[in-house]
Design an enzyme around this catalytic site. Structure first.
Site, PDB file in Angstrom:
ATOM      1  N   TYR A 111       9.001  31.680 -10.542  1.00 40.69           N
ATOM      2  CA  TYR A 111       9.276  30.832  -9.369  1.00 40.69           C
ATOM      3  C   TYR A 111       8.268  31.152  -8.264  1.00 40.69           C
ATOM      4  CZ  TYR A 111      11.764  28.743  -5.396  1.00 40.69           C
ATOM      5  OH  TYR A 111      12.092  27.999  -4.287  1.00 40.69           O
ATOM      6  N   SER A 135       7.942  28.309  -0.104  1.00 37.90           N
ATOM      7  CA  SER A 135       9.107  29.184   0.037  1.00 37.90           C
ATOM      8  C   SER A 135       8.630  30.530   0.571  1.00 37.90           C
ATOM      9  CB  SER A 135       9.739  29.397  -1.343  1.00 37.90           C
ATOM     10  OG  SER A 135      10.752  30.369  -1.306  1.00 37.90           O
TER      11      SER A 135
HETATM   12  P1  NDP Z   1      18.469  21.418  -4.045  1.00 33.81           P
HETATM   13  O1  NDP Z   1      18.774  21.897  -5.419  1.00 33.81           O
HETATM   14  O2  NDP Z   1      19.619  21.056  -3.162  1.00 33.81           O
HETATM   15  O3  NDP Z   1      17.464  20.186  -4.100  1.00 33.81           O
HETATM   16  C1  NDP Z   1      16.449  20.087  -5.057  1.00 33.81           C
HETATM   17  C2  NDP Z   1      16.031  18.648  -5.155  1.00 33.81           C
HETATM   18  O4  NDP Z   1      14.961  18.544  -6.104  1.00 33.81           O
HETATM   19  C3  NDP Z   1      17.152  17.742  -5.628  1.00 33.81           C
HETATM   20  O5  NDP Z   1      17.178  16.588  -4.825  1.00 33.81           O
HETATM   21  C4  NDP Z   1      16.756  17.387  -7.051  1.00 33.81           C
HETATM   22  O6  NDP Z   1      17.156  16.049  -7.345  1.00 33.81           O
HETATM   23  C5  NDP Z   1      15.242  17.460  -6.955  1.00 33.81           C
HETATM   24  N1  NDP Z   1      14.605  17.621  -8.253  1.00 33.81           N
HETATM   25  C6  NDP Z   1      14.716  18.641  -9.125  1.00 33.81           C
HETATM   26  N2  NDP Z   1      14.007  18.382 -10.240  1.00 33.81           N
HETATM   27  C7  NDP Z   1      13.441  17.168 -10.054  1.00 33.81           C
HETATM   28  C8  NDP Z   1      12.619  16.332 -10.850  1.00 33.81           C
HETATM   29  N3  NDP Z   1      12.199  16.700 -12.078  1.00 33.81           N
HETATM   30  N4  NDP Z   1      12.236  15.134 -10.347  1.00 33.81           N
HETATM   31  C9  NDP Z   1      12.647  14.734  -9.120  1.00 33.81           C
HETATM   32  N5  NDP Z   1      13.424  15.479  -8.329  1.00 33.81           N
HETATM   33  C10 NDP Z   1      13.823  16.675  -8.799  1.00 33.81           C
HETATM   34  O7  NDP Z   1      17.578  22.571  -3.383  1.00 33.81           O
HETATM   35  P2  NDP Z   1      16.761  22.656  -2.003  1.00 33.81           P
HETATM   36  O8  NDP Z   1      17.046  21.523  -1.123  1.00 33.81           O
HETATM   37  O9  NDP Z   1      16.962  24.027  -1.520  1.00 33.81           O
HETATM   38  O10 NDP Z   1      15.266  22.558  -2.559  1.00 33.81           O
HETATM   39  C11 NDP Z   1      14.246  21.798  -1.954  1.00 33.81           C
HETATM   40  C12 NDP Z   1      12.956  22.587  -1.965  1.00 33.81           C
HETATM   41  O11 NDP Z   1      13.076  23.690  -1.095  1.00 33.81           O
HETATM   42  C13 NDP Z   1      12.577  23.150  -3.336  1.00 33.81           C
HETATM   43  O12 NDP Z   1      11.187  22.959  -3.545  1.00 33.81           O
HETATM   44  C14 NDP Z   1      12.879  24.627  -3.186  1.00 33.81           C
HETATM   45  O13 NDP Z   1      12.098  25.411  -4.037  1.00 33.81           O
HETATM   46  C15 NDP Z   1      12.557  24.845  -1.724  1.00 33.81           C
HETATM   47  N6  NDP Z   1      13.149  26.033  -1.121  1.00 33.81           N
HETATM   48  C16 NDP Z   1      14.508  26.167  -1.010  1.00 33.81           C
HETATM   49  C17 NDP Z   1      15.038  27.320  -0.471  1.00 33.81           C
HETATM   50  C18 NDP Z   1      16.512  27.553  -0.362  1.00 33.81           C
HETATM   51  O14 NDP Z   1      16.925  28.667   0.003  1.00 33.81           O
HETATM   52  N7  NDP Z   1      17.366  26.574  -0.633  1.00 33.81           N
HETATM   53  C19 NDP Z   1      14.180  28.407   0.019  1.00 33.81           C
HETATM   54  C20 NDP Z   1      12.778  28.141  -0.107  1.00 33.81           C
HETATM   55  C21 NDP Z   1      12.293  26.997  -0.659  1.00 33.81           C
HETATM   56  P3  NDP Z   1      17.639  15.480  -8.752  1.00 33.81           P
HETATM   57  O15 NDP Z   1      18.333  16.593  -9.480  1.00 33.81           O
HETATM   58  O16 NDP Z   1      18.558  14.349  -8.372  1.00 33.81           O
HETATM   59  O17 NDP Z   1      16.408  15.000  -9.431  1.00 33.81           O
END
Ligand code: NDP
Length: 247
Positions: free
Chosen positions: A155, A142
């Site tokens: 975070y 990130s």
């Molecule tokens: P979302 O919340 O839309 O997606 C997060 C995903 O992570 C979901 O599919 C969720 O699936 C999964 N997840 C969470 N906990 C678990 C777990 N214990 N086991 C398996 N899967 C898990 O957010 P983003 O798409 O934005 O996030 C994706 C990545 O991008 C993250 O690492 C985030 O930190 C990073 N990021 C995002 C930014 C943003 O602005 N959106 C900026 C910078 C980085 P489920 O709940 O079904 O398990």
């Protein structure tokens, strides 16, 4: 033919946001997708959408914070497809809060998902990639892995760790022909802010993000770019921000 065609790609956190968009982008380019996350209904729906559009996808309900489940995921993919070309360690959570609120459970969850989840994802594929002397591990950090913001101490700590771990992986495994990519997104329109438990901070974050955020497909395209390079080219690091985002 795209260098993505027929590659077996595991994506964690594929049930929403960046993971979901990446699955669609790569499926359209001929990858064989393995969708992993905890929400089965979302994975099933995405699998159906991909298949309807002529793509290939299977899924496995997986909690990335469980070493055992991540090992099972790796074994399942080898059983189904006989190889793993790319691992996208994308799953993450962001329950922001000031340290003074002592939300220790949320600290633990961030460490378990954002750091240990990435490590377990690497562990699930690395022995196989080393033996084959080929593979690509993509870890999602990130902007918060480069900068610390108010309420982002833990975070950011997890995302700095992902950066350090990915650089360590590159140093140790480049000679085994394993490519590493660290991708650091800016503000992306996803469900990520849902995990903030502080009501005021959540509302303020949503308001601030809505002013600049870009679509998750922007990150999906960057991930596809890294994968589709020839095998002797490793895109090691990418920062992808909305044009109008300052920090
Ligand atoms: P979302 O919340 O839309 O997606 C997060 C995903 O992570 C979901 O599919 C969720 O699936 C999964 N997840 C969470 N906990 C678990 C777990 N214990 N086991 C398996 N899967 C898990 O957010 P983003 O798409 O934005 O996030 C994706 C990545 O991008 C993250 O690492 C985030 O930190 C990073 N990021 C995002 C930014 C943003 O602005 N959106 C900026 C910078 C980085 P489920 O709940 O079904 O398990």
């Amino acid at each position: 033919m795209s260098n993505i065609q027929d590659k077996v790609v595991i994506i964690t956190g594929a049930s929403s946001g960046i993971g979901e968009a990446t699955a669609k982008e790569l499926a359209a380019k001929g990858a064989k997708l393995v969708l992993a996350a905890r929400r089965e209904d979302r994975l099933q729906k995405l699998q159906q959408e991909i298949q309807k559009d002529g793509g290939q996808a299977i899924y496995k309900v997986t909690d990335v914070a469980s070493h055992e489940q991540m090992e099972e995921l790796g074994a399942y993919v080898l059983e189904e497809f006989g190889k793993i070309d790319v691992m996208v360690n994308n799953a993450g959570v962001m329950p922001l809060s000031p340290l003074s609120q002592l939300k220790v459970k949320e600290w633990d969850t961030m460490i378990d998902v954002n750091i240990k989840g990435v490590l377990y994802g690497m562990a699930a594929v690395l022995p196989f990639m080393r033996a084959r002397k080929e593979g690509h591990i993509i870890n999602v950090s990130s902007i918060a892995g480069h900068l610390v913001f108010p309420a982002s101490a833990v975070y950011s700590g997890t995302k700095f760790a992902v950066r350090a771990i990915t650089e360590g992986l590159r140093l140790e495994e480049h000679a085994n022909n394993i490519r590493t990519t660290l991708i650091s997104p800016g503000t992306i329109a996803t469900e990520l802010l849902d995990s903030i438990s502080d009501v005021e901070l959540k509302a303020a974050s949503i308001e601030a993000n809505q002013k600049v955020q870009i679509a998750p497909a922007s990150i999906a395209r960057a991930i596809a770019f890294a994968i589709e390079q020839p095998a002797d080219v490793a895109v090691n690091e990418m920062i992808v921000r909305p044009t109008i985002q300052e920090l």
